[in-house]
Design a protein around this motif. Structure first.
Motif, PDB file in Angstrom:
ATOM      1  N   SER A  65      -0.946  21.035  -0.677  1.00 11.22           N
ATOM      2  CA  SER A  65      -1.111  20.662   0.729  1.00 11.22           C
ATOM      3  C   SER A  65      -0.621  19.239   0.973  1.00 11.22           C
ATOM      4  N   PHE A  66      -0.826  18.355   0.000  1.00  6.23           N
ATOM      5  CA  PHE A  66      -0.349  16.985   0.163  1.00  6.23           C
ATOM      6  C   PHE A  66       1.164  16.903  -0.008  1.00  6.23           C
ATOM      7  N   GLU A  67       1.725  17.799  -0.775  1.00  7.63           N
ATOM      8  CA  GLU A  67       3.184  17.852  -0.878  1.00  7.63           C
ATOM      9  C   GLU A  67       3.805  18.243   0.457  1.00  7.63           C
ATOM     10  N   ARG A  68       3.071  18.974   1.276  1.00  6.47           N
ATOM     11  CA  ARG A  68       3.555  19.358   2.605  1.00  6.47           C
ATOM     12  C   ARG A  68       3.829  18.125   3.474  1.00  6.47           C
ATOM     13  N   ALA A  69       3.022  17.092   3.291  1.00  4.63           N
ATOM     14  CA  ALA A  69       3.212  15.857   4.061  1.00  4.63           C
ATOM     15  C   ALA A  69       4.265  14.947   3.452  1.00  4.63           C
ATOM     16  N   ALA A  70       4.745  15.311   2.265  1.00  2.95           N
ATOM     17  CA  ALA A  70       5.813  14.580   1.563  1.00  2.95           C
ATOM     18  C   ALA A  70       5.324  13.201   1.121  1.00  2.95           C
ATOM     19  N   ARG A  71       6.168  12.174   1.262  1.00  2.00           N
ATOM     20  CA  ARG A  71       5.890  10.840   0.744  1.00  2.00           C
ATOM     21  C   ARG A  71       5.358   9.922   1.848  1.00  2.00           C
ATOM     22  N   PHE A  72       4.717   8.858   1.422  1.00  2.00           N
ATOM     23  CA  PHE A  72       4.317   7.826   2.376  1.00  2.00           C
ATOM     24  C   PHE A  72       5.542   7.009   2.763  1.00  2.00           C
ATOM     25  N   ASP A  73       5.632   6.697   4.044  1.00  2.00           N
ATOM     26  CA  ASP A  73       6.760   5.929   4.559  1.00  2.00           C
ATOM     27  C   ASP A  73       6.605   4.478   4.111  1.00  2.00           C
ATOM     28  N   GLU A  74       7.509   4.030   3.254  1.00  2.00           N
ATOM     29  CA  GLU A  74       7.370   2.708   2.647  1.00  2.00           C
ATOM     30  C   GLU A  74       7.748   1.567   3.588  1.00  2.00           C
ATOM     31  N   ARG A  75       8.194   1.895   4.797  1.00  2.00           N
ATOM     32  CA  ARG A  75       8.412   0.860   5.814  1.00  2.00           C
ATOM     33  C   ARG A  75       7.094   0.415   6.436  1.00  2.00           C
ATOM     34  N   LEU A  76       6.060   1.248   6.323  1.00  2.00           N
ATOM     35  CA  LEU A  76       4.810   1.018   7.040  1.00  2.00           C
ATOM     36  C   LEU A  76       3.819   0.256   6.166  1.00  2.00           C
ATOM     37  N   ARG A 105       0.791  -1.225   0.000  1.00  2.00           N
ATOM     38  CA  ARG A 105       0.000   0.000   0.000  1.00  2.00           C
ATOM     39  C   ARG A 105       0.833   1.290   0.000  1.00  2.00           C
ATOM     40  N   PRO A 106       1.885   1.443   0.820  1.00  2.00           N
ATOM     41  CA  PRO A 106       2.594   2.734   0.806  1.00  2.00           C
ATOM     42  C   PRO A 106       3.259   3.049  -0.523  1.00  2.00           C
ATOM     43  N   LYS A 107       3.870   2.074  -1.178  1.00  2.00           N
ATOM     44  CA  LYS A 107       4.490   2.326  -2.475  1.00  2.00           C
ATOM     45  C   LYS A 107       3.432   2.635  -3.525  1.00  2.00           C
ATOM     46  N   THR A 108       2.289   1.967  -3.430  1.00  2.00           N
ATOM     47  CA  THR A 108       1.198   2.233  -4.360  1.00  2.00           C
ATOM     48  C   THR A 108       0.686   3.655  -4.187  1.00  2.00           C
ATOM     49  N   ARG A 109       0.566   4.096  -2.959  1.00  2.00           N
ATOM     50  CA  ARG A 109       0.112   5.469  -2.716  1.00  2.00           C
ATOM     51  C   ARG A 109       1.125   6.491  -3.211  1.00  2.00           C
ATOM     52  N   ASN A 110       2.390   6.193  -3.108  1.00  2.00           N
ATOM     53  CA  ASN A 110       3.396   7.097  -3.669  1.00  2.00           C
ATOM     54  C   ASN A 110       3.302   7.156  -5.196  1.00  2.00           C
ATOM     55  N   LYS A 111       2.980   6.028  -5.828  1.00  2.00           N
ATOM     56  CA  LYS A 111       2.775   6.032  -7.277  1.00  2.00           C
ATOM     57  C   LYS A 111       1.570   6.893  -7.650  1.00  2.00           C
ATOM     58  N   LEU A 112       0.545   6.867  -6.833  1.00  2.00           N
ATOM     59  CA  LEU A 112      -0.619   7.709  -7.071  1.00  2.00           C
ATOM     60  C   LEU A 112      -0.255   9.190  -6.960  1.00  2.00           C
ATOM     61  N   LEU A 113       0.536   9.530  -5.945  1.00  2.00           N
ATOM     62  CA  LEU A 113       0.989  10.922  -5.807  1.00  2.00           C
ATOM     63  C   LEU A 113       1.786  11.358  -7.038  1.00  2.00           C
ATOM     64  N   ASP A 114       2.631  10.479  -7.529  1.00  2.00           N
ATOM     65  CA  ASP A 114       3.453  10.808  -8.698  1.00  2.00           C
ATOM     66  C   ASP A 114       2.597  11.027  -9.947  1.00  2.00           C
ATOM     67  N   ALA A 115       1.476  10.311 -10.033  1.00  2.00           N
ATOM     68  CA  ALA A 115       0.623  10.396 -11.225  1.00  2.00           C
ATOM     69  C   ALA A 115      -0.316  11.591 -11.199  1.00  2.00           C
ATOM     70  N   ALA A 116      -0.578  12.145 -10.009  1.00  2.00           N
ATOM     71  CA  ALA A 116      -1.548  13.233  -9.876  1.00  2.00           C
ATOM     72  C   ALA A 116      -0.959  14.550 -10.355  1.00  2.00           C
ATOM     73  N   ASP A 117      -1.761  15.325 -11.092  1.00  2.00           N
ATOM     74  CA  ASP A 117      -1.305  16.654 -11.474  1.00  2.00           C
ATOM     75  C   ASP A 117      -2.417  17.706 -11.414  1.00  2.00           C
ATOM     76  N   ALA A 118      -3.606  17.335 -10.941  1.00  2.00           N
ATOM     77  CA  ALA A 118      -4.691  18.299 -10.779  1.00  2.00           C
ATOM     78  C   ALA A 118      -4.399  19.214  -9.592  1.00  2.00           C
ATOM     79  N   PRO A 119      -4.980  20.399  -9.557  1.00  2.00           N
ATOM     80  CA  PRO A 119      -4.740  21.303  -8.417  1.00  2.00           C
ATOM     81  C   PRO A 119      -5.339  20.824  -7.110  1.00  2.00           C
TER      82      PRO A 119
END
Length: 298
Positions: free
Chosen positions: A171-182, A72-86
């Protein structure tokens, strides 16, 4: 460019995905939106069913396929990378939004703009329904007042669930990336990181439940859950210690109770009792409160 990207991780459950997509289709908000689904290495037959579900939907959907299961954490990071809407919102496959969710949350964002607040420092969360398998739906209020960092560590009044959120991409960039250890509890870590970075959660004036979480602990590893809590406590140790040793013990007692619940629901009764005993040892008063709370909820 779309105004809103809806981000959905998916793995081996096309029927659950169909339920979530239907709830997005039924939104009263009429703005431009795109749904991004990252399939996390589903089995071939299930992936084919997922592709069929997407073809049958009226939504603008982008499907990204991972060749193997990444978690799940790596998948969520892939989603963040794919998003470009405001603006971004999240939904887990199998959970649903009620029809007014996105409109109510955008109304809240507009209110922030009118007040002169920086929307890039805010996430809009909401009240939701909690549906345990075999039980009735129960409304859960998100209480955003007070010290949000403190409330997130305990999780009794303010809970960390991505599918409750809408916010700007910045605002989501403020939280940075999902921790892939979790492997579990990435939401909690992500929320804590957001608040520690100066973020603030707010709720719409519409106090109705705006989404529904379908909950089951079956098959989820209690020791893994408790280990992820340890990772989060160690990662955010400086912030946790600011609240003092009594609060730190309370947070750890809560973590033990959560692990005990997972163990019990997976018929690991000895392990469940061991976690509960450790919770009472850490903070007897809070442990008694949790026990009474669970009895009242049935």
């Amino acid at each position: 460019m779309t105004t809103l990207d809806v981000l959905i991780p998916h793995y081996n459950d096309s029927s659950a995905l169909a339920l979530s997509l239907e709830s997005i289709e039924n939104q009263t908000w009429a703005g431009s939106k795109r749904v991004i689904v990252v399939d996390d290495g589903s089995e071939r037959d299930e992936l084919q069913k997922t592709e069929q579900v997407i073809l049958q939907s009226s939504l603008n959907i982008e499907l990204i396929k991972s060749p193997e299961n990444l978690g799940r954490p790596k998948t969520r990071n892939k989603l963040l990378d794919a998003a470009d809407a405001p603006f971004l919102a999240w939904l887990d496959a199998g959970d649903i939004w009620y029809k007014d969710k996105i409109q109510s949350q955008f109304n809240c964002l507009y209110d922030l703009v009118h007040k002169g607040d920086d929307v890039d420092t805010h996430w809009i969360t909401c009240n939701y329904d909690w549906k345990w398998e075999g039980k009735r739906r129960r409304k859960v209020d998100q209480i955003a007042r007070g010290d949000q960092l403190k409330e997130l560590f305990i999780g009794d009044k303010l809970r960390a669930y991505l599918w409750t959120l809408l916010g700007t991409r910045k605002s989501f960039e403020r939280a940075a990336r999902f921790d892939e250890r979790l492997l579990r509890l990435q939401d909690l870590d992500y929320f804590i990181s957001f608040v520690r970075a100066g973020g603030r959660l707010v709720t719409p004036s519409n106090r109705n439940s705006l989404c529904c979480y379908f909950k089951s602990d079956i098959g989820r590893n209690a020791a893994e859950i408790r280990g992820c809590y340890n990772t989060i406590f160690n990662k955010h140790n400086a912030a946790l210690l600011e609240f003092g040793p009594t609060f730190t013990q309370r947070a750890k007692s809560k973590a033990d109770f959560v692990a005990s619940r997972f163990a019990k629901n997976n018929s690991e009764h000895g392990l469940a009792m061991a976690y509960k005993f450790h919770a009472f040892k850490s903070d007897p008063r809070y442990a008694l409160f949790r026990l009474k709370q669970s009895l009242n909820q049935g």
